[in-house]
Design a protein around this motif. Structure first.
Motif, PDB file in Angstrom:
ATOM      1  N   TYR A 172       0.838  -1.198   0.000  1.00  0.00           N
ATOM      2  CA  TYR A 172       0.000   0.000   0.000  1.00  0.00           C
ATOM      3  C   TYR A 172       0.874   1.249   0.000  1.00  0.00           C
ATOM      4  CZ  TYR A 172      -3.510  -3.354   1.601  1.00  0.00           C
ATOM      5  OH  TYR A 172      -4.332  -4.440   1.723  1.00  0.00           O
TER       6      TYR A 172
ATOM      7  N   ALA B 294      -2.827   8.130   0.001  1.00  0.00           N
ATOM      8  CA  ALA B 294      -3.441   8.206  -1.330  1.00  0.00           C
ATOM      9  C   ALA B 294      -3.880   9.645  -1.571  1.00  0.00           C
ATOM     10  CB  ALA B 294      -4.616   7.240  -1.439  1.00  0.00           C
TER      11      ALA B 294
ATOM     12  N   SER C 156      -7.786   7.348  -4.230  1.00  0.00           N
ATOM     13  CA  SER C 156      -8.093   6.126  -4.970  1.00  0.00           C
ATOM     14  C   SER C 156      -7.376   4.950  -4.309  1.00  0.00           C
ATOM     15  CB  SER C 156      -7.646   6.259  -6.434  1.00  0.00           C
ATOM     16  OG  SER C 156      -6.261   6.467  -6.524  1.00  0.00           O
TER      17      SER C 156
ATOM     18  N   SER D 247      -4.729   3.154   1.650  1.00  0.00           N
ATOM     19  CA  SER D 247      -3.420   3.689   2.028  1.00  0.00           C
ATOM     20  C   SER D 247      -3.162   3.314   3.479  1.00  0.00           C
ATOM     21  CB  SER D 247      -3.371   5.206   1.853  1.00  0.00           C
ATOM     22  OG  SER D 247      -4.270   5.857   2.729  1.00  0.00           O
TER      23      SER D 247
END
Length: 281
Positions: free
Chosen positions: A154, A158, A162, A165
């Motif tokens: 991850y 983000a 999208s 995170s």
């Protein structure tokens, strides 16, 4: 290797048997009727003495007899089990493991610092004793390995909203970490109760640059909301003026009013009014 129950009876029954054997053996020796049998009865009490064991609450005793696993004592109390067997204590209590701060790269290659706490307990004492060497160290190493793997799947943050995170979806990341840890630690008979991040930050060499990026993203998002609100307010003002017939605006005056209203609303400084006593034409 799978845990099973070891043979055991109450230790108080064992004490009663020893008392009866001693009484019978001493009686036979005292009367000199069957002295050999009396000696055998006294000698028979020795193995029983070697089979006593005490199990504390939330503790298990793994019983091995001449290198063979015979079972596990889980119920707390005073027991008599296989004589001359080796009993190894295994704690069944819930424990915490705090990982050290690890320096890893997220999916975008940014160096970050991350740490987690793992709550676990032993559910299969046989696997914890025989399938791995020192299950506590096994838990520590596998926890850090799983944490590195999950952190690399991850991004830290983000910015375009999208996907997941590490910073914005802590619950989902914790669930993913728990699932992966359970898969890794099941071989050691360990159950993972919870795993959560305790520390998450950019590495020192890029922390200042990423802070500026976050600030810029916040400013852009705030300006976007301000502009959206300003456009709506200008539309409402012009529609209300035209509906109530307060003033008739042609396209040029309408454009001038829109410009003035947008400047006054969007500007981050207070507007200074300018009185126009002339005409636009």
């Amino acid at each position: 290797m799978k845990e099973r129950n070891a043979w055991a009876v109450s230790g108080f029954i064992g004490i009663l048997v020893i008392v009866l054997l001693y009484a019978a053996g001493l009686g036979l020796l005292a009367t000199e009727t069957l002295p050999v049998l009396g000696v055998l009865l006294l000698a028979a009490s020795v193995p029983i003495l070697a089979g006593f064991a005490i199990v504390q609450p939330n503790q298990a005793l793994v019983v091995t007899f001449f290198g063979s696993y015979t079972g596990t004592l889980r119920e707390s109390g005073f027991w008599m089990t296989v004589p001359f067997s080796v009993r190894k204590k295994v704690s069944l209590r819930v424990r915490n493991f705090n990982s050290t701060r690890l320096k890893v790269n997220d999916i975008e290659g940014n160096p970050i610092e991350i740490a987690a706490v793992v709550v676990f307990r032993v559910v299969d004492s046989a696997k914890a004793s025989f399938d791995v060497d020192q299950y506590e160290q096994f838990v520590e190493i596998q926890s850090e390995t799983a944490l590195r793997h999950v952190a690399g799947k991850y991004p830290y943050d983000a910015f375009d909203d999208s996907g997941y995170s590490l910073r914005g979806n802590s619950d989902e990341v914790a669930m993913e970490l728990s699932r992966e840890l359970q898969e890794r630690l099941s071989v050691a008979g360990v159950e993972v109760l919870e795993a959560r991040l305790t520390h998450l930050a950019y590495s020192t060499e890029i922390a200042s640059a990423m802070l500026q990026r976050q600030q810029a993203s916040a400013i852009i998002a705030a300006r976007t909301k301000i502009v959206e609100g300003a456009v709506g307010m200008v539309q409402m003002a012009i529609a209300q003026l035209q509906q109530e017939g307060i003033i008739e605006l042609d396209e040029e005056r309408k454009a001038a009013m829109i410009n003035n209203l947008l400047v006054a609303i969007v500007s981050d400084r207070s507007a200074n009014p300018v009185i126009n006593t002339g005409s636009l034409y």
